[in-house]
Design a protein around this motif. Structure first.
Motif, PDB file in Angstrom:
ATOM      1  N   ALA A   1       0.861  -1.183   0.000  1.00  0.00           N
ATOM      2  CA  ALA A   1       0.000   0.000   0.000  1.00  0.00           C
ATOM      3  C   ALA A   1       0.894   1.229   0.000  1.00  0.00           C
ATOM      4  O   ALA A   1       1.770   1.370   0.860  1.00  0.00           O
ATOM      5  CB  ALA A   1      -0.898  -0.003   1.240  1.00  0.00           C
ATOM      6  N   GLY A   2       0.684   2.122  -0.994  1.00  0.00           N
ATOM      7  CA  GLY A   2       1.495   3.334  -1.109  1.00  0.00           C
ATOM      8  C   GLY A   2       0.969   4.442  -0.219  1.00  0.00           C
ATOM      9  O   GLY A   2      -0.220   4.535   0.046  1.00  0.00           O
ATOM     10  N   ARG A   3       1.888   5.269   0.238  1.00  0.00           N
ATOM     11  CA  ARG A   3       1.533   6.427   1.059  1.00  0.00           C
ATOM     12  C   ARG A   3       1.961   7.693   0.347  1.00  0.00           C
ATOM     13  O   ARG A   3       3.058   7.778  -0.183  1.00  0.00           O
ATOM     14  CB  ARG A   3       2.266   6.394   2.395  1.00  0.00           C
ATOM     15  N   GLY A   4       1.107   8.666   0.370  1.00  0.00           N
ATOM     16  CA  GLY A   4       1.466   9.974  -0.155  1.00  0.00           C
ATOM     17  C   GLY A   4       1.606  10.009  -1.666  1.00  0.00           C
ATOM     18  O   GLY A   4       1.054   9.202  -2.395  1.00  0.00           O
TER      19      GLY A   4
ATOM     20  N   GLY B   1       6.500   8.169  -2.843  1.00  0.00           N
ATOM     21  CA  GLY B   1       6.377   8.098  -1.386  1.00  0.00           C
ATOM     22  C   GLY B   1       6.708   6.709  -0.876  1.00  0.00           C
ATOM     23  O   GLY B   1       7.053   5.806  -1.625  1.00  0.00           O
ATOM     24  N   SER B   2       6.565   6.523   0.410  1.00  0.00           N
ATOM     25  CA  SER B   2       6.908   5.234   1.008  1.00  0.00           C
ATOM     26  C   SER B   2       5.797   4.208   0.803  1.00  0.00           C
ATOM     27  O   SER B   2       4.668   4.551   0.460  1.00  0.00           O
ATOM     28  CB  SER B   2       7.188   5.419   2.503  1.00  0.00           C
ATOM     29  N   TRP B   3       6.136   2.958   1.006  1.00  0.00           N
ATOM     30  CA  TRP B   3       5.206   1.842   0.863  1.00  0.00           C
ATOM     31  C   TRP B   3       5.136   1.078   2.170  1.00  0.00           C
ATOM     32  O   TRP B   3       6.110   1.016   2.920  1.00  0.00           O
ATOM     33  CB  TRP B   3       5.686   0.891  -0.226  1.00  0.00           C
ATOM     34  N   ASP B   4       3.975   0.479   2.406  1.00  0.00           N
ATOM     35  CA  ASP B   4       3.793  -0.407   3.546  1.00  0.00           C
ATOM     36  C   ASP B   4       3.388  -1.774   3.025  1.00  0.00           C
ATOM     37  O   ASP B   4       2.718  -1.886   1.998  1.00  0.00           O
ATOM     38  CB  ASP B   4       2.681   0.110   4.473  1.00  0.00           C
TER      39      ASP B   4
ATOM     40  N   ILE C   1      -1.635  -3.678   8.272  1.00  0.00           N
ATOM     41  CA  ILE C   1      -0.309  -3.193   7.879  1.00  0.00           C
ATOM     42  C   ILE C   1       0.719  -3.722   8.878  1.00  0.00           C
ATOM     43  O   ILE C   1       0.539  -3.592  10.086  1.00  0.00           O
ATOM     44  CB  ILE C   1      -0.266  -1.649   7.836  1.00  0.00           C
TER      45      ILE C   1
ATOM     46  N   ARG D   1       9.574  -0.951   7.251  1.00  0.00           N
ATOM     47  CA  ARG D   1       9.583  -0.557   5.847  1.00  0.00           C
ATOM     48  C   ARG D   1      10.009  -1.729   4.990  1.00  0.00           C
ATOM     49  O   ARG D   1      11.036  -2.342   5.235  1.00  0.00           O
ATOM     50  CB  ARG D   1      10.531   0.615   5.651  1.00  0.00           C
TER      51      ARG D   1
END
Length: 134
Positions: A13-16, A20-23, A44, A48
């Motif tokens: 799941a991508g953030r921002g 951006g970062s991924w979870d 989640i 990272r």
């Protein structure tokens, strides 16, 4: 290409914004609402995600995996990755197994200390870094 999503499927799941970062998480439930709406829940996992290659010496096998570093997700020569989670295909490893985690620039020996999840597709272990870092 077909895609099947079911309870127990690992997902990123991508953030921002883009870049951006991924979870990394796992589908936990589905619910079909009125008018055909489908809701689902994703747990989640902490840390990272970092794609790695796993070497299992007693089986002389190589597997893809995802390292969930609790610190910053980096895995470079000289880093201490300590503890975290390791997601791998369902290759039937057990707690206590030692594997070598590799990226382009690092090799780190880890010991699987607890099995957190297991399905027909994946295994998720807690790991502890050993002394075999190169």
């Amino acid at each position: 290409a077909e895609f099947h999503l079911r309870v127990g499927t690992p997902v990123l799941a991508g953030r921002g914004a883009v870049g951006g970062s991924w979870d990394l998480g796992m589908v936990r439930w589905f619910r079909i609402r009125s008018r055909g709406l489908l809701n689902f829940g994703i747990q989640i996992f902490p840390g990272r995600p970092r794609a790695v290659t796993l070497f299992v010496s007693e089986r002389r096998r190589v597997y893809p995996g995802v390292l969930l570093c609790v610190a910053n997700g980096a895995l470079e020569k000289g880093d201490a990755i300590g503890e975290g989670c390791l997601l791998l295909p369902a290759v039937r490893l057990e707690v206590g197994a030692e594997v070598e985690v590799r990226t382009e620039d690092a090799r780190i020996a880890v010991k699987l200390t607890a099995k957190l999840e297991e399905s027909g597709d994946i295994q998720l272990f807690r790991y502890r870094a050993g002394d075999g870092q190169r």
